[in-house]
Enzyme design. Structure first.
Site, PDB file in Angstrom:
ATOM      1  CG  HIS A 193      -1.797   1.144   1.393  1.00  0.00           C
ATOM      2  ND1 HIS A 193      -3.154   1.091   1.230  1.00  0.00           N
ATOM      3  CD2 HIS A 193      -1.531   2.433   1.714  1.00  0.00           C
ATOM      4  CE1 HIS A 193      -3.674   2.272   1.432  1.00  0.00           C
ATOM      5  NE2 HIS A 193      -2.711   3.118   1.738  1.00  0.00           N
ATOM      6  CD  GLU A 194       1.847   3.718   3.668  1.00  0.00           C
ATOM      7  OE1 GLU A 194       2.124   4.742   3.026  1.00  0.00           O
ATOM      8  OE2 GLU A 194       0.814   3.609   4.360  1.00  0.00           O
ATOM      9  CG  HIS A 197       0.205   6.121  -0.698  1.00  0.00           C
ATOM     10  ND1 HIS A 197      -0.901   6.720  -1.249  1.00  0.00           N
ATOM     11  CD2 HIS A 197      -0.220   5.510   0.434  1.00  0.00           C
ATOM     12  CE1 HIS A 197      -1.947   6.446  -0.465  1.00  0.00           C
ATOM     13  NE2 HIS A 197      -1.567   5.714   0.545  1.00  0.00           N
ATOM     14  CG  ASP A 268      -4.833   6.775   1.623  1.00  0.00           C
ATOM     15  OD1 ASP A 268      -4.206   7.580   2.313  1.00  0.00           O
ATOM     16  OD2 ASP A 268      -4.440   5.624   1.347  1.00  0.00           O
TER      17      ASP A 268
END
Ligand code: ZN
Length: 404
Positions: A193-194, A197, A268
């Protein structure tokens, strides 16, 4: 400081001021009594507060220029003040205090560093100022205090640079919680997930420059990508779209890699939705709704219980907002699909090191096209204070997000 006192105390205050002239009356949080008086009978009026305000207004009228009394007041909500307060002869001069810029933060650091007995000699206030865009004076005071506490906890004889950097990180992201229990599967999800980004924001030219990515839980967040917001006054459509795509990068990564999505993207999505709504309803950035803005800077719309637009427009606004978010999501998906290899590499590196910096991204994706954080290698490092982190967690966390 006084809040919620009646008219008689206002009279008394001014009487005392005249007796003790020359003097200064300072009213903090004046919006507590200076809120605009209601004109709409349906909303109900606050008699006590209005009497206080009326008394204040009439006392201020009774002053001449050489009475030797100066009246100052402070508020964060100048928009909701009664117009009569700001008329000539009352508070006729407004001083707008913005968040300090780089030079000002340096000066504020100097003030707060003074009481510290022992500081590392190579500590430079300018360096600290660069790490803290978006910090207010109070935040800086807090950072200095926190740094001293960290140093004391470690039994150090002086406060070192690393203590300041840890303190700044803590203020932005909350307390590091290394012992929070996270299953390996969850950790993997967070890492991808990170990395999502990071990958999207790195490859989009107009997104905020990335500083570091971490999967160490902090405060309410399970992981975070930290950006250094540019100190800019206006934002273009391209910048907003690229930032939206970066926000969607986390969820897009989960969908591509695991073929399912999680609740981890709540923060988010919330931010993305608000941003998209603002683009449509405030900034006139949608072609369908057009160059209209429903923003009310006066804040004293008496009829705020009705929307200033028709039902059809409301439907259109919802549609346009969804379209913007969808587009951003598609962009994020596209970038992650095209850079699958890099994204996976990044996620693996995150799982291994827990914190990665700009250097790692340069190594994987090459130099960035857009703005970059001036970063001087891991040795000198942890150059990572910033005013803007995108946090992920199941709960909404209070990030230092500004209206951008
Ligand atoms: Zn996220």
């Amino acid at each position: 400081m006084f809040v919620g006192v009646g008219a008689s105390r206002v009279r008394d205050l001014f009487k005392q001021a005249k007796e003790k002239s020359p003097c200064i009356i300072f009213i903090d949080e004046i919006d507590a009594i200076g809120r605009a008086r209601g004109k709409n009978p349906n909303m109900g009026a606050n008699d006590e507060r209005e009497n206080t305000l009326n008394q204040l207004l009439s006392e201020m009228d009774g002053f001449d220029t050489n009475s030797g009394v100066i009246i100052l007041a402070a508020t964060n909500r100048v928009d909701i003040l009664d117009k009569a307060l700001l008329r000539a002869g009352r508070f006729d001069r407004q001083i707008h205090v913005e968040l300090p810029d780089l030079k000002e933060r340096e000066e504020i650091f100097k003030v707060h560093l003074k009481p510290l007995k022992k500081i590392d000699t190579d500590l430079n206030p300018e360096f600290l100022a660069k790490q803290t865009p978006g910090f207010s004076g109070a935040d800086i005071a807090n950072a200095v205090n926190e740094a001293a506490l960290i140093a004391a906890r470690k039994d150090k004889s002086k406060v070192e640079r690393q203590d300041f950097l840890d303190a700044i990180d803590r203020i932005i992201g909350g307390l590091e919680k290394r012992n929070k229990i996270i299953s390996p599967a969850e950790k993997k999800t967070i890492a991808y997930h990170e990395a999502g980004h990071a990958t999207v924001s790195w490859l989009l030219e107009h997104a905020n420059p990335l500083v570091k990515v971490t999967i160490v839980p902090r405060g309410q967040a399970l992981g975070a990508a930290w950006y250094l917001p540019e100190e800019r006054q206006i934002t273009t459509t391209e910048q907003m779209m690229d930032e939206l795509s970066s926000l969607m990068g986390g969820r897009a990564a989960e969908e591509i890699v695991f073929n399912k999505v999680s609740t981890g993207a709540l923060n988010d999505l919330e931010r993305a939705t608000k941003k998209a709504y603002a683009m449509v309803t405030y900034f006139g950035m949608s072609s369908e709704v057009g160059n209209v803005s429903y923003y009310d800077s006066t804040g004293r719309n008496e009829y705020s219980f009705t929307k200033p637009f028709s039902e059809e427009t409301a439907v259109l606004i919802d549609k346009e907002t969804k379209k913007i978010v969808d587009n951003a999501y598609q962009t994020a998906l596209k970038i992650l699909r095209e850079n699958k290899e890099g994204h996976h590499k990044l996620a693996k590196r995150l799982l291994e090191k827990e914190v990665i910096f700009t250097d790692d991204l340069v190594e994987i994706f090459g130099e960035r096209k857009g703005a970059q954080v001036d970063f001087k290698g891991v040795e000198e490092q942890v150059v990572d204070g910033n005013g803007n982190s995108s946090e992920d967690g199941n709960l909404d966390s209070e990030s230092k997000e500004k209206i951008d």
